[in-house]
Design a protein around this motif. Structure first.
Motif, PDB file in Angstrom:
ATOM      1  N   HIS A  69      46.689  36.396  42.228  1.00  0.00           N
ATOM      2  CA  HIS A  69      45.410  35.541  43.095  1.00  0.00           C
ATOM      3  C   HIS A  69      46.976  34.732  44.254  1.00  0.00           C
ATOM      4  O   HIS A  69      47.154  33.553  44.424  1.00  0.00           O
ATOM      5  N   LYS A 124      35.744  41.888  43.625  1.00  0.00           N
ATOM      6  CA  LYS A 124      35.795  40.995  42.031  1.00  0.00           C
ATOM      7  C   LYS A 124      34.397  40.063  42.377  1.00  0.00           C
ATOM      8  O   LYS A 124      34.037  39.330  43.336  1.00  0.00           O
ATOM      9  N   HIS A 163      46.724  41.722  38.841  1.00  0.00           N
ATOM     10  CA  HIS A 163      45.660  40.804  38.538  1.00  0.00           C
ATOM     11  C   HIS A 163      46.557  39.726  39.102  1.00  0.00           C
ATOM     12  O   HIS A 163      46.883  38.214  39.005  1.00  0.00           O
ATOM     13  N   ILE A 207      44.027  39.289  44.130  1.00  0.00           N
ATOM     14  CA  ILE A 207      42.448  38.247  44.755  1.00  0.00           C
ATOM     15  C   ILE A 207      41.632  37.915  45.552  1.00  0.00           C
ATOM     16  O   ILE A 207      42.710  36.745  45.573  1.00  0.00           O
ATOM     17  N   HIS A 267      39.832  40.360  31.822  1.00  0.00           N
ATOM     18  CA  HIS A 267      40.411  39.438  30.860  1.00  0.00           C
ATOM     19  C   HIS A 267      39.964  39.974  29.399  1.00  0.00           C
ATOM     20  O   HIS A 267      39.586  39.202  28.734  1.00  0.00           O
ATOM     21  N   ASP A 312      47.383  36.497  36.586  1.00  0.00           N
ATOM     22  CA  ASP A 312      46.773  35.621  37.172  1.00  0.00           C
ATOM     23  C   ASP A 312      47.646  34.792  37.939  1.00  0.00           C
ATOM     24  O   ASP A 312      46.998  33.053  38.033  1.00  0.00           O
TER      25      ASP A 312
HETATM   26 ZN   LIG Z   1      42.160  35.800  38.030  1.00  0.00          ZN
END
Ligand SMILES: [Zn+2]
Length: 552
Positions: A75, A298, A73, A239, A382, A447
């Motif tokens: 970005h 997503k 996960h 993502i 999450h 993240d």
């Molecule tokens: Zn995220």
């Protein structure tokens, strides 16, 4: 080319401690690689005779070798370029500790920039908790530090503070209504804008910033990919929110410059990619190749915890009227998720607060009951951080839904989350041991890189030590063994990517993606795992990163 030559391995790695992470967690000592795949695993005296004329031999000199690590996960494309260009005010990775230091950095940067150009900075999520002022800087403070520049600083993905010129450039006035799924903070007494924008209100500023060029975007991806390789990460699930990121990845792959493997999680709401895009194309999860593929869709239901916008049934501590916010109503969620499910896509749905958990579980329960599809591997991003009640766990088990918690949150912002959710909701926080015990092939996403850098070894250490950045230990009874923590980022992460047949362990036939550590993770205290250097990272049988000073 002789048959003998073509059979000879390209690479032998000998005299190591090979953690195969196979079903028996066998330890071997040497690996042979041919054609980008693992050819053989065994003792050095079994493997060394496979050497042919063109075979490269690397003597590991006792170092520990693992399967290449996966962060499921990230970005990365979205944040990579801004990581390169934005003013860094994060406490985790700079010496910034107070608002006045942030303002000093603003003033110094403003002095370098032409008047009237945007000054864009980023801080860390929940930095307000950790600074002595106990709050974020205000619009007025940013005005004083950068009076002639439109300026903005984001603190995590969910909160941005903008100065007066910045608000004017974005066309935000006292009369501007809150956009759906976001809020423009106003002083409760005077109605004056404070400069704080939450969630979707941040887009009002983002849309007036000059977008990065295509080449800058590609450079940003390569910049962050290099950091992944430095930490032994060979696969990422990224993502993406815009077609330019997809194009950038595809070009890098086509040019032979993509240095690691990427599963794209395509965001189709609150993105530049419209919800119908992939449905119209007829592509579904798995399309692509071993370097670049569609990994899923997503969606995000609620706001982020770090902005205190995640949707809970009870208010945040000290904010009796704030229970967070919902970004997608139930009907829209079920409609979009249902259509993508039926078209053969895997869903990765962000839910952070208990209200969002129950929305996603209700939606998936209805969708999967009406249209069962074995092997969907839908994920809840999450889920598994907190409020993972037995009922929620049972529903996920029944439908084969995967929770994807974020142990990096425990490490970096565990203290702050405890302060804003209170001890009751955090009693069973990050219940990794319980979830593994319940039979989930558990993985965890970081993240990164906007919040903190990609570093799976740091996260493995956090899953074992459960120590926060500020020194607190949270729910130590849920600590994992190092063995189980390593499995989270290897075999289990491969499962979360539908790739357990080709990745996640050092076994013949699998892709030769490998990480060589300078120290044995079983021999160092878990809180020191993040300090272990990676000496060598191999992707597709080729050296993708080598820490030169370690091999002299
Ligand atoms: Zn995220």
């Amino acid at each position: 080319m002789t048959a003998e030559h073509s059979l000879a391995p390209d690479l032998l790695l000998i005299n190591g401690k090979i953690l195969t992470v196979d079903a028996q967690d066998r330890v071997a000592h040497a690996v042979a690689v041919a054609g980008g795949r693992i050819l053989a695993v065994g003792d050095t005296r079994e493997i060394l005779p496979l050497r042919g004329r063109g075979t490269e031999v690397i003597d590991l000199q006792g170092r520990t070798l693992l399967p290449g690590l996966t962060d499921p996960h990230l970005h990365l494309a979205d944040k990579g370029t801004s990581e390169m260009h934005n003013l860094d005010c994060r406490d985790f990775y700079t010496d910034v500790r107070s608002i006045s230091q942030i303002l000093d950095r603003f003033a110094a940067r403003a002095a370098e920039l032409a008047e009237g150009t945007w000054l864009v900075a980023h801080g860390s999520p929940m930095q307000d908790f950790r600074m002595p002022e106990g709050r974020f800087p205000t619009r007025w403070e940013l005005d004083r530090a950068a009076p002639r520049h439109p300026a903005a600083i984001s603190f995590g993905a969910h909160i941005t503070i903008v100065n007066s010129l910045g608000l004017a450039r974005a066309g935000i006035t006292r009369e501007t209504p809150d956009p759906a799924g976001g809020s423009i903070e106003r002083d409760p007494g005077t109605g004056e804008l404070t400069g704080k924008l939450r969630e979707r209100a941040q887009l009002l500023v983002k849309k007036v910033l000059t977008p990065y060029s295509h080449e800058q975007l590609k450079a940003g991806i390569l910049h962050e990919a290099a950091k992944c390789l430095e930490r032994g990460v060979t696969t990422i699930h990224d993502i993406v929110i815009a077609n330019r990121a997809v194009r950038a990845y595809q070009e890098l792959w086509q040019e032979g410059r993509l240095p690691l493997r990427v599963s794209l999680l395509i965001r189709v709401i609150e993105a530049e990619i419209v919800p119908e895009s992939l449905l119209n194309l007829g592509l579904f999860t798995g399309f692509g190749n071993d370097w670049l593929k569609l990994g899923g869709i997503k969606l995000s239901i609620d706001g982020g915890i770090t902005g205190r916008n995640a949707a809970f049934s009870e208010p945040y501590v000290g904010e009796p009227h704030n229970c967070g916010l919902i970004r997608i109503p139930q009907e829209e969620l079920e409609d979009v998720a249902g259509r993508y499910h039926r078209a053969g896509h895997r869903l990765c749905i962000h839910a952070i607060g208990d209200v969002a958990f129950d929305m996603v579980l209700r939606a998936l329960d209805r969708i999967l009951s009406a249209h069962p599809r074995p092997g969907h591997r839908h994920r809840i991003e999450h889920m598994g951080n907190w409020l993972c009640t037995p009922e929620r766990v049972a529903l996920m088990r029944r439908h084969g839904i995967l929770p994807v918690p974020n142990i990096a949150y425990l490490h970096f912002v565990g203290d702050s989350i405890l302060a804003c959710l209170g001890p009751e909701r955090m009693r069973d926080a990050f219940p990794l041991k319980t979830l593994l015990g319940a039979g989930f092939p558990l993985t965890s996403g970081s993240d990164a890189p906007g919040y903190w850098p990609v570093d799976v070894l740091r996260d493995i250490g956090a899953a074992v030590a459960r120590r926060t950045w500020m020194g607190q230990t949270l729910a130590p009874g849920e600590a994992l063994s190092i063995r189980d923590a390593i499995r989270m980022y290897t075999v289990n992460a491969a499962y979360a990517g539908f790739e357990e047949r080709i990745k996640g362990s050092v076994e013949p036939g699998k892709l030769a993606d490998l990480a060589v550590l300078a120290e044995d993770p079983f021999a160092v205290p878990p809180e020191k795992l993040k300090e272990i250097p990676v000496d060598l990272t191999i992707v597709d049988g080729r050296v993708a990163y080598r820490r030169e000073e370690a091999w002299r």
